[in-house]
Design a protein around this motif. Sequence first.
Motif, short mmCIF file in Angstrom:
data_model
loop_
_atom_site.label_atom_id
_atom_site.label_comp_id
_atom_site.label_asym_id
_atom_site.label_seq_id
_atom_site.Cartn_x
_atom_site.Cartn_y
_atom_site.Cartn_z
N SER A 1 0.85 -1.19 0.00
CA SER A 1 0.00 0.00 0.00
C SER A 1 0.87 1.24 0.00
CB SER A 1 -0.91 -0.01 1.23
OG SER A 1 -1.80 1.07 1.21
N GLN A 2 0.57 2.17 -0.87
CA GLN A 2 1.27 3.45 -0.87
C GLN A 2 0.38 4.54 -0.30
OE1 GLN A 2 2.80 4.13 -4.80
NE2 GLN A 2 4.24 2.45 -4.65
N LEU B 1 -3.84 -1.00 2.83
CA LEU B 1 -3.50 -1.39 4.19
C LEU B 1 -4.74 -1.36 5.08
CD1 LEU B 1 -1.56 -2.23 6.39
CD2 LEU B 1 -0.90 0.18 6.63
N GLN B 2 -5.58 -0.35 4.95
CA GLN B 2 -6.83 -0.30 5.73
C GLN B 2 -7.67 -1.54 5.49
OE1 GLN B 2 -8.33 3.56 4.20
NE2 GLN B 2 -8.89 3.91 6.34
N LEU B 3 -7.80 -1.92 4.25
CA LEU B 3 -8.60 -3.09 3.90
C LEU B 3 -7.96 -4.38 4.43
CD1 LEU B 3 -9.38 -1.91 0.28
CD2 LEU B 3 -11.09 -2.19 2.10
N ALA B 4 -6.64 -4.50 4.28
CA ALA B 4 -5.94 -5.68 4.76
C ALA B 4 -6.05 -5.79 6.28
CB ALA B 4 -4.47 -5.64 4.34
N GLN B 5 -5.94 -4.67 6.98
CA GLN B 5 -6.06 -4.68 8.43
C GLN B 5 -7.46 -5.07 8.87
OE1 GLN B 5 -4.54 -0.70 9.17
NE2 GLN B 5 -2.59 -1.52 9.89
N ALA B 6 -8.47 -4.60 8.16
CA ALA B 6 -9.85 -4.97 8.49
C ALA B 6 -10.05 -6.47 8.31
CB ALA B 6 -10.84 -4.19 7.62
N ALA B 7 -9.52 -7.01 7.22
CA ALA B 7 -9.64 -8.44 6.96
C ALA B 7 -8.89 -9.25 8.02
CB ALA B 7 -9.10 -8.77 5.57
N ALA B 8 -7.67 -8.84 8.34
CA ALA B 8 -6.85 -9.57 9.31
C ALA B 8 -7.47 -9.51 10.71
CB ALA B 8 -5.44 -9.00 9.34
N ALA B 9 -7.99 -8.35 11.11
CA ALA B 9 -8.59 -8.22 12.43
C ALA B 9 -9.80 -9.14 12.57
CB ALA B 9 -8.99 -6.76 12.68
#
Length: 151
Positions: free
Chosen positions: A10-11, A16-24
């Motif tokens: 992510s730049q 990153l926001q989306l990946a963090q939501a998925a991981a959480a």
Amino acid sequence: MKTLLVLWSSQSGHTLQLAQAAAAAAGEDGSVTVRILPALQAGIDELLACDALLLATPENFGYMAGALKDFFDRTYYPAQGKVAGLPYAVLISAGNDGLGAQQAIERIARGYGWRQAYPPLLVRGVPQTADLAAAAELGATLAAALSIGML
């Protein structure tokens, strides 16, 4: 315990926001181990240690992020014959339609012998609340399926 590896690049911060939501969401019930790593920091050891993979990338010039392509370049040959059948899903943060990135990832995944567990999540523009919820649902679904042996 099964492991879900979430790789991201992510730049702008959108992916990153989306990946963090998925991981959480994937790690909420504790039934799977979730590792979230920038694609540039992941290598063959992380790939071989996971039971499923979520690839999160922006669409850059109609293609996946260079960092994700770099991960593929570094792991493809060392992974030959060792990751066939690995379930994966894709999350794309797109400024356009995201289809070029999606097609490139799917083509490379076929080369690894991976199997797509769920349809890609394509988010266009700045992620909204509904987009973050969809990413969380994807992460939770992957984790649930992995924990009960469906993947």
